[in-house]
Motif scaffolding. Structure first.
Motif, PDB file in Angstrom:
ATOM      1  N   ARG A  12       5.290   6.326   7.909  1.00  0.00           N
ATOM      2  CA  ARG A  12       5.765   7.340   6.957  1.00  0.00           C
ATOM      3  C   ARG A  12       7.008   8.109   7.659  1.00  0.00           C
ATOM      4  NH1 ARG A  12       1.856   8.867   2.481  1.00  0.00           N
ATOM      5  NH2 ARG A  12       0.158   7.181   2.557  1.00  0.00           N
ATOM      6  N   ASP A  31      -4.749   5.023   4.997  1.00  0.00           N
ATOM      7  CA  ASP A  31      -4.234   5.838   4.222  1.00  0.00           C
ATOM      8  C   ASP A  31      -4.799   6.352   3.014  1.00  0.00           C
ATOM      9  OD1 ASP A  31      -1.827   5.117   5.651  1.00  0.00           O
ATOM     10  OD2 ASP A  31      -1.179   3.675   4.333  1.00  0.00           O
ATOM     11  N   GLU A  35      -1.206   5.776  13.381  1.00  0.00           N
ATOM     12  CA  GLU A  35      -1.228   6.104  11.811  1.00  0.00           C
ATOM     13  C   GLU A  35      -2.659   6.705  11.748  1.00  0.00           C
ATOM     14  OE1 GLU A  35       0.609   5.198   9.698  1.00  0.00           O
ATOM     15  OE2 GLU A  35       1.870   4.050  11.168  1.00  0.00           O
ATOM     16  N   ALA A  83      -2.324  10.329  10.025  1.00  0.00           N
ATOM     17  CA  ALA A  83      -3.217  10.945   8.680  1.00  0.00           C
ATOM     18  C   ALA A  83      -3.742  12.247   8.875  1.00  0.00           C
ATOM     19  CB  ALA A  83      -4.501   9.836   8.642  1.00  0.00           C
TER      20      ALA A  83
END
Length: 270
Positions: free
Chosen positions: A46, A227, A261, A265
């Motif tokens: 992202r 995710d 990741e 998050a």
């Protein structure tokens, strides 16, 4: 916790509680090297630069002795110190035995904890080879002392009859890779802790583990799980990297990708 509160990154170089092969004690150093590798960058998918939000505290001091209660207590105390100052923690293993003492600390701070566990194995043996602190037993110990209210295991493809009985005893949800479509993250409640054993991946994408189990999850499937997790994500561990079994640092790079990741998050769901 503010937007600027760092995420603590800690290593635990333990493999004395392993079965079959040793070598996972070298995992934290290998994942850190992959994080610094020039083959990638510091951003998540992202486009968030997460490395600047990680406070690498080095490795927790342990003796790395089989069945060591002192080592387990040292891990619990170290994680508790980070949680007590409002930090989220990502821990690099080491074998999966580290997760029980971590969860003792996390469960004390988050009594309504949900744990999502990615693995080829349930790691819920009453004990293995006479070692109740085995890397095959962390979730049995954690459930016994009430570290969590819910345990969801994804990627499981080696559950023995004993482990199935243990799962039924504690109402554990176990889903195999072909059952992943039945995982409903929207049903999860409370703060979440994520534990990722790298042998939950198929060996074709993560060969650097001690227990190869074909038929595993893809990297994309696990990233999609991360995710989809609702927040807050209060902690995570990445365990069972055995660099002596790795090929061209493939598995270490998967571990580094997970760090980025997961950190993204954590930041997104504060």
């Amino acid at each position: 916790m503010t937007e600027t509160t760092p995420i603590s990154l800690v290593g635990i170089a333990i493999d004395a509680n392993s079965s079959h092969l040793f070598g996972a004690a070298a995992g934290p150093a290998a994942i850190r090297a992959a994080l610094r590798s020039g083959s990638g960058n510091h951003s998540t998918e992202r486009s968030v630069d997460v490395i600047e939000h990680l406070d690498d505290l080095g490795d927790i001091e342990v003796s790395n002795e089989r069945g060591s209660v002192a080592d387990a207590d040292a891990i619990t105390a170290a994680i508790d110190r980070q949680l007590s100052v409002g930090r989220q923690v990502i821990t690099l293993g080491g074998d999966h035995s580290i997760t029980f003492p971590i969860l003792r600390a996390v469960g004390d701070h988050h009594p309504e904890l949900t744990v999502v566990h990615i693995d080829a194995h349930p790691d819920i043996y009453d004990d293995l080879d006479g070692n109740p602190l085995s890397h095959a037993s962390p979730f049995a110990r954690a459930l016994e002392v009430g570290c969590m209210t819910t345990l969801v295991q994804l990627g499981i493809r080696t559950a023995t009859p004993h482990q199935r009985e243990q799962g039924e005893r504690w109402s554990v949800t176990m889903l195999s890779p072909r059952e992943l479509e039945h995982f409903d993250p929207s049903s999860l409640r409370g703060p979440i802790y994520l534990s990722v054993d790298l042998d939950g991946f198929d060996p074709s994408v993560a060969p650097g583990v001690s227990h190869h189990e074909p038929g595993g999850l893809t990297v994309r499937e696990v990233l999609d799980v991360i995710d989809a997790l609702p927040g807050p994500l209060v902690g995570a561990d990445i365990v069972e990297l055995n660099p002596s079994r790795d090929l061209v640092d493939m598995t270490a790079m998967v571990g580094a990708k997970l760090v980025k990741e997961i950190a993204g998050a954590m930041l997104d769901r504060r």
